[in-house]
Design an enzyme around this catalytic site. Structure first.
Site, mmCIF file in Angstrom:
data_model
loop_
_atom_site.group_PDB
_atom_site.id
_atom_site.type_symbol
_atom_site.label_atom_id
_atom_site.label_comp_id
_atom_site.label_asym_id
_atom_site.label_seq_id
_atom_site.Cartn_x
_atom_site.Cartn_y
_atom_site.Cartn_z
ATOM 1 N N GLU A 120 0.813 -1.218 0.000
ATOM 2 C CA GLU A 120 0.000 0.000 0.000
ATOM 3 C C GLU A 120 0.849 1.271 0.000
ATOM 4 O OE1 GLU A 120 -4.176 -1.016 1.908
ATOM 5 O OE2 GLU A 120 -2.637 -0.966 3.465
ATOM 6 N N HIS B 121 -0.380 4.817 8.237
ATOM 7 C CA HIS B 121 -1.571 4.044 7.857
ATOM 8 C C HIS B 121 -1.728 2.908 8.856
ATOM 9 C CE1 HIS B 121 -4.513 1.770 5.669
ATOM 10 N NE2 HIS B 121 -3.693 0.756 5.488
ATOM 11 N N HIS C 99 -4.683 0.140 11.284
ATOM 12 C CA HIS C 99 -5.993 -0.514 11.455
ATOM 13 C C HIS C 99 -6.227 -0.750 12.933
ATOM 14 C CE1 HIS C 99 -3.456 -2.171 8.176
ATOM 15 N NE2 HIS C 99 -4.451 -1.856 7.393
ATOM 16 N N HIS D 57 -11.764 -0.757 6.657
ATOM 17 C CA HIS D 57 -10.353 -1.007 6.414
ATOM 18 C C HIS D 57 -9.414 -0.413 7.475
ATOM 19 C CE1 HIS D 57 -6.765 -0.231 3.385
ATOM 20 N NE2 HIS D 57 -6.365 -0.721 4.517
#
Lengths: 272, 272, 272, 272
Positions: free
Chosen positions: C78, C97, C99, C167
């Protein structure tokens, strides 16, 4: 006197570590103690996370929150929380300001915090709420001006804890150890109240039970048992960093020297 | 005999550490064991957090909760919980009193605790509730008087656990290891019941399942597997403090010596 | 320059460890920093869990997410998340980034994330949501194509965080330390918002409070206090693995070198 | 072959430790792997908590769950769970049975477990529920008889997980590492689903997203990244007990030897 102050600095740094280790404070939040010989002064760390506070970080301030000795150390921005409570409450010898995740949901929703178990009774029968917005409008939600500190201390009144809307809490006590004890067990009570509210209707302590439970919980006998426990947990958690952790020495189990616990004497036969 | 008692003292101190390490007790809460040779006595630590109990802290008391040998050690205030249960229940060889955050929401809301998974069946088909207020009015929510202990023991009846309103719980068992096992797994069951209640309608164990699951769970085979696991976890958690932690010795995996498990014998072919 | 880059690689590996230790990332999730001398490049680890990232794992990439020097190392899939945000936002010097379990419930239910405490104000007044399904239909829920990265960066707009439906999230900042600070405290805010929503009606920060709290929280003074705290926690957690843990060195308490914090300078008198 | 088996025994003991360290199993629960050279056999530990399993504890059994070599070791009582799934599913090379607190609320309330985030898609589009009561009435909620194992395997069908009402779950996979990966991330998905359900209406993955996310998540590239992470966490947690912990060796990052991953080959270009 110097030896006593050195000992108090050491105790205050351990109190900082315990509050961090028990999840009352994180990078932010602080605890102070009134000077045992000069009630117009208090001791608190320089600007630093509680987890890292060393005895040498601890400064002496006047009740106007001005350092007694000139220093180029950075100071906490919310010192007036401590100074103004000491001014308003001669019976208070220790103050803790924190934003524990246990009490924040109460600060965010305005839900009343109430004693639901014996040790939670240390919060007293009433925990007032202070909202900076009422008097000072939109701020950075810090209590940095004397007027803000005074307003908060007024809201505290003769209680032992005040919730700060959207911000956190201030806890007061007769002694350093009592302040740590009260801060931790009110957080535990808050956690339980939150869980219980999700499960059903609360069956809280009665007024008489609150009074009796608080009196029992705040004896040196009970507090020193908990202190010895927290010190052991700290010792285990701090193992990696060696030098700065309080060893599990017998003295941790001793009640605080009489000097530091003010008027709140031991009442002989109490047991838990 | 002296060697056996020394071994039992060691086991009881490990039981204290396990209960602390598994979050059943914190600074408060205690566990006792009946004297294996004299059923009119029991063993329990002096006034101290479970986390710190050493074999040398363990005292011998009569069922009236009076120390057999004169001592100037401080005692737990709620000793009658243990003494009165031993008096009322000759089949009970170990008692634990705790205020675990897992069960407190039930004590605060009056919600019934029920088995929702196999190991939770060790609580038995029924967990009664005792409220000090009914008979004794406003108290400090401690069970310190023989009359209070007797009243609680009466509420326990022939069950294995009694919830104490706004206060905590008392757990009874045939042996020390069983008492630790039951205390821990009822807490796990309580956590799951709480989560499940927040998610939907409970589908609990049937009466027949409770009986069969409890019988299976309480065999030495099953209990010793869990004991070995807790001892290993303890060993890891206690690494920092070295000397006082139980090493992961093979003997931790052995079932308790027959002397200490009373009438509850091993049933050959059980497996989990 | 080589020394500065080596220092930045070291800082970035510590940032990775802090995010893992504070439960923002687990085996997945990544953080990058823009090259301090060449704004058309950025630095990020090779394909590896943040917990394990070493300075030698860190690669230099163009804003098209192509390695500057040929490598046979595996890359994160990603990367365009980082490259496309750096392209769209010249003021951004670091991107994370993740989660985290703290923010996922918001991504799953579409609930708006809002500041409920001072440090949460670092998310800014508005956190937009991007749903890959709107433009790209059923995907593996990864942002691997430049068009997907551009679409996400467009949704981010001039905000500091964008939620990704089902996500995770992408967080942007003026500097590496700010990015870690913002990522962690938004997670803490999310946890508190979730708890508070279960308890009652939210009383969130006002628009004025958000602005003032964010400005205060993002000063080097405040950020470096938290950084010192996280570094100490890391040191304790990493004790077992010795060599790769950041020692609790004084330099961790220092604000970032000016080079790495871009235009966001220190504002003298701020205190927390 | 002997060396390969020794290596597999070592991998299986590490898998046990990882599952314990990541809170999938506690004193109870177990994982097995099919024999890489003889598909009519499988390997599993003797009766012991996963946390303590050593390579030397691992036994070889036929698919009827009979030890290949006579042994006086105690065996898990629920071996038929493994044997019967291997019989019914030639594509399955590893089976895990657990009672994680993450999935138990679903087993207690009958709530459907569904993928709410990419890694949760490894559960597949459907997780069936098996209730021992339907066919076998009141039992001790253990799957000890071949008929019970067969019935459960039938309920599993061609899925990858089956929930056992009031009891736990069984997870199947193409390889040992995939089984650990699936077991852990389904627990994480369950936690998030629970939190999200308390917050609002679920917006779960679409059918197409589930398929694509599962395919991506189960590549050796993705799995080995997570395995390296869990091994590091294990190394840190096991520091105290020295000898038995897997060192953070480079080989932990390697994909499993082809022999152990059955037909599920690596698909070149996948990235996360």
């Amino acid at each position: 006197m110097p030896d006593k102050l050195a000992e108090l600095r050491r105790e205050l740094s351990i109190a900082n570590h315990i509050l961090a280790n028990e999840d009352v404070v994180d990078a932010f939040g602080h605890i102070s103690v009134r000077h045992p010989e000069d009630s117009d002064r208090y001791l608190i760390s320089r600007h630093r996370a509680a987890e890292l506070v060393e005895p040498s970080d601890i400064l002496e301030l006047t009740l106007d929150s001005v350092p007694v000795r000139k220093t180029d150390q950075r100071l906490y921005s919310e010192l007036v929380i401590h100074g103004e409570v000491y001014k308003a409450r001669p019976d208070v010898y220790s103050v803790c300001h924190h934003h524990s995740p246990s009490i924040m949901p109460f600060c965010i929703t305005g839900t009343s915090l109430i004693p639901v178990m014996p040790l939670g009774a240390t919060m007293g029968p009433n925990v007032p709420v202070w909202d900076s917005r009422d008097e000072f409008g939109d701020t950075e939600l810090l209590i940095t001006k004397p007027a803000e500190g005074r307003s908060m201390a007024k809201a505290l009144g003769d209680c032992w804890m005040v919730l700060l809307a959207r911000h956190g809490a201030t806890v007061a006590a007769h002694s350093l150890h009592e302040c740590v004890f009260r801060s931790i067990y009110i957080c535990r009570n808050a956690d339980l109240q939150m869980r219980a509210m999700a499960m059903g209707k609360l069956g809280p302590l009665s007024k008489g039970e609150i009074e009796k439970c608080a009196a029992h919980s705040l004896t040196p006998r009970t507090i020193s048992r908990a202190w010895e426990y927290w010190a052991r947990r700290l010792e285990k958690a701090d193992y990696a960093t060696g030098g700065h952790s309080p060893k599990s020495r017998p003295e941790h189990a001793r009640p605080e020297p009489a000097k530091f616990i003010s008027s709140h004497g031991e009442t002989g036969g109490n047991k838990r």
